[in-house]
Design a protein around this motif. Structure first.
Motif, short mmCIF file in Angstrom:
data_model
loop_
_atom_site.label_atom_id
_atom_site.label_comp_id
_atom_site.label_asym_id
_atom_site.label_seq_id
_atom_site.Cartn_x
_atom_site.Cartn_y
_atom_site.Cartn_z
N VAL A 2 0.84 -1.19 0.00
CA VAL A 2 0.00 0.00 0.00
C VAL A 2 0.88 1.25 0.00
O VAL A 2 1.79 1.37 0.81
CB VAL A 2 -0.92 0.02 1.25
N GLU A 3 0.60 2.15 -0.93
CA GLU A 3 1.32 3.42 -0.99
C GLU A 3 0.32 4.54 -0.74
O GLU A 3 -0.71 4.61 -1.41
CB GLU A 3 1.97 3.59 -2.36
N PHE A 57 -2.93 3.67 -2.65
CA PHE A 57 -2.81 3.00 -3.95
C PHE A 57 -2.22 1.61 -3.77
O PHE A 57 -1.28 1.41 -2.99
CB PHE A 57 -1.90 3.82 -4.87
N ILE A 58 -2.77 0.67 -4.52
CA ILE A 58 -2.22 -0.68 -4.60
C ILE A 58 -1.98 -0.96 -6.07
O ILE A 58 -2.92 -0.94 -6.87
CB ILE A 58 -3.17 -1.73 -3.98
N ASN A 59 -0.72 -1.16 -6.42
CA ASN A 59 -0.34 -1.37 -7.83
C ASN A 59 -0.93 -0.29 -8.74
O ASN A 59 -1.44 -0.57 -9.82
CB ASN A 59 -0.78 -2.76 -8.31
N GLY A 60 -0.87 0.96 -8.28
CA GLY A 60 -1.34 2.08 -9.08
C GLY A 60 -2.84 2.31 -9.05
O GLY A 60 -3.32 3.30 -9.59
N GLU A 86 -12.96 -4.71 -1.53
CA GLU A 86 -11.99 -5.80 -1.70
C GLU A 86 -10.67 -5.53 -0.99
O GLU A 86 -9.83 -6.42 -0.86
CB GLU A 86 -11.76 -6.13 -3.17
N TYR A 87 -10.48 -4.28 -0.52
CA TYR A 87 -9.22 -3.94 0.16
C TYR A 87 -9.42 -3.64 1.65
O TYR A 87 -8.51 -3.14 2.30
CB TYR A 87 -8.56 -2.74 -0.53
N ARG A 88 -10.60 -3.93 2.16
CA ARG A 88 -10.85 -3.68 3.58
C ARG A 88 -10.28 -4.82 4.42
O ARG A 88 -10.09 -5.92 3.94
CB ARG A 88 -12.35 -3.55 3.84
N GLY A 89 -10.06 -4.51 5.69
CA GLY A 89 -9.63 -5.56 6.62
C GLY A 89 -8.15 -5.50 6.94
O GLY A 89 -7.41 -4.66 6.44
N LYS A 90 -7.75 -6.42 7.79
CA LYS A 90 -6.38 -6.42 8.33
C LYS A 90 -5.31 -6.78 7.30
O LYS A 90 -4.16 -6.40 7.46
CB LYS A 90 -6.29 -7.39 9.51
N GLU A 91 -5.68 -7.51 6.25
CA GLU A 91 -4.67 -7.90 5.26
C GLU A 91 -3.97 -6.68 4.67
O GLU A 91 -2.75 -6.67 4.50
CB GLU A 91 -5.32 -8.71 4.14
N TYR A 92 -4.73 -5.64 4.37
CA TYR A 92 -4.15 -4.42 3.79
C TYR A 92 -4.04 -3.28 4.81
O TYR A 92 -3.19 -2.41 4.65
CB TYR A 92 -5.00 -3.94 2.60
N SER A 93 -4.91 -3.25 5.79
CA SER A 93 -4.95 -2.19 6.83
C SER A 93 -4.96 -0.79 6.22
O SER A 93 -4.35 0.14 6.76
CB SER A 93 -3.77 -2.33 7.78
N ILE A 94 -5.67 -0.62 5.12
CA ILE A 94 -5.68 0.67 4.42
C ILE A 94 -6.30 1.77 5.28
O ILE A 94 -5.73 2.85 5.41
CB ILE A 94 -6.38 0.56 3.06
N ALA A 95 -7.45 1.49 5.89
CA ALA A 95 -8.10 2.51 6.70
C ALA A 95 -7.17 2.96 7.83
O ALA A 95 -7.04 4.16 8.10
CB ALA A 95 -9.42 2.00 7.26
N GLN A 96 -6.52 2.01 8.48
CA GLN A 96 -5.61 2.34 9.58
C GLN A 96 -4.44 3.19 9.08
O GLN A 96 -4.08 4.18 9.71
CB GLN A 96 -5.11 1.06 10.25
N LYS A 97 -3.88 2.81 7.96
CA LYS A 97 -2.74 3.56 7.41
C LYS A 97 -3.15 4.97 6.99
O LYS A 97 -2.40 5.93 7.20
CB LYS A 97 -2.13 2.80 6.23
N LEU A 98 -4.33 5.09 6.41
CA LEU A 98 -4.83 6.42 6.03
C LEU A 98 -5.04 7.30 7.26
O LEU A 98 -4.63 8.45 7.29
CB LEU A 98 -6.14 6.30 5.24
N LEU A 99 -5.66 6.73 8.30
CA LEU A 99 -5.90 7.50 9.52
C LEU A 99 -4.58 7.89 10.17
O LEU A 99 -4.42 9.03 10.63
CB LEU A 99 -6.77 6.71 10.50
N GLU A 100 -3.63 6.99 10.21
CA GLU A 100 -2.33 7.31 10.80
C GLU A 100 -1.62 8.42 10.03
O GLU A 100 -0.98 9.29 10.63
CB GLU A 100 -1.46 6.05 10.89
#
Length: 164
Positions: A2-3, A57-60, A86-100
């Protein structure tokens, strides 16, 4: 991988596509782009006041968003926190990374209070904010300058000073 990076008007079309699909199709929230003109003017609405808008972003591919509206010298409001299903949850942790990323930006820019409004049907979102130390507050307790959205009926607050 995740970028997370700040984004502007060049991403408006992708942002609108991601957010409207989640709002309208997944959660049946009766909201349109006309109700959210900020998405057409990301730079003027978010960046010009000292806030920001980030994309994950995941793979652009744009997989998630979060935005900060700075409405006071020390306070901001979270807006547009959305992650594709499809990108929710602990596998990607996108929401957490965005909030951080948003919290880090607030700390770097001397902001100590974060508020948000959401809708009660978004139960998982509310649990996420509560896990991240937000407390639910009454609408009457929002700062006078808080940028209200018509659909919002639940409001949360995070005091960054107490997290230091």
């Amino acid at each position: 991988m995740v970028e997370i990076q700040p984004i502007g008007n060049a991403y408006s079309e992708s942002v609108i596509d991601l957010i409207l699909n989640i709002q309208q199709k997944e959660f049946n929230v009766p909201i349109t782009i006309e109700d959210q003109p900020d998405l057409l003017e990301i730079e003027d609405f978010y960046l010009a006041s000292g806030g920001n808008f980030w994309g994950a972003f995941i793979n652009g591919e744009l997989a998630g968003t979060i935005a900060l509206v700075k409405f006071d010298e020390k306070a901001g409001a979270i807006r547009k926190m959305f992650v594709k299903s499809e990108y929710r949850g602990k596998e990607y942790s996108i929401a957490q990374k965005l909030l951080e990323k948003l919290i880090s930006y607030c700390n770097e820019n001397g902001m100590t209070e974060i508020y948000l409004g959401t809708v009660s049907i978004l139960k998982a979102a509310l649990r996420f904010y509560e896990r991240n130390h937000f407390i639910i507050i009454e609408k009457e307790n929002l700062p006078a300058k808080f940028p209200l959205m018509n659909a919002d009926n639940v409001f949360c607050f995070l005091n960054l000073k107490s997290k230091l």
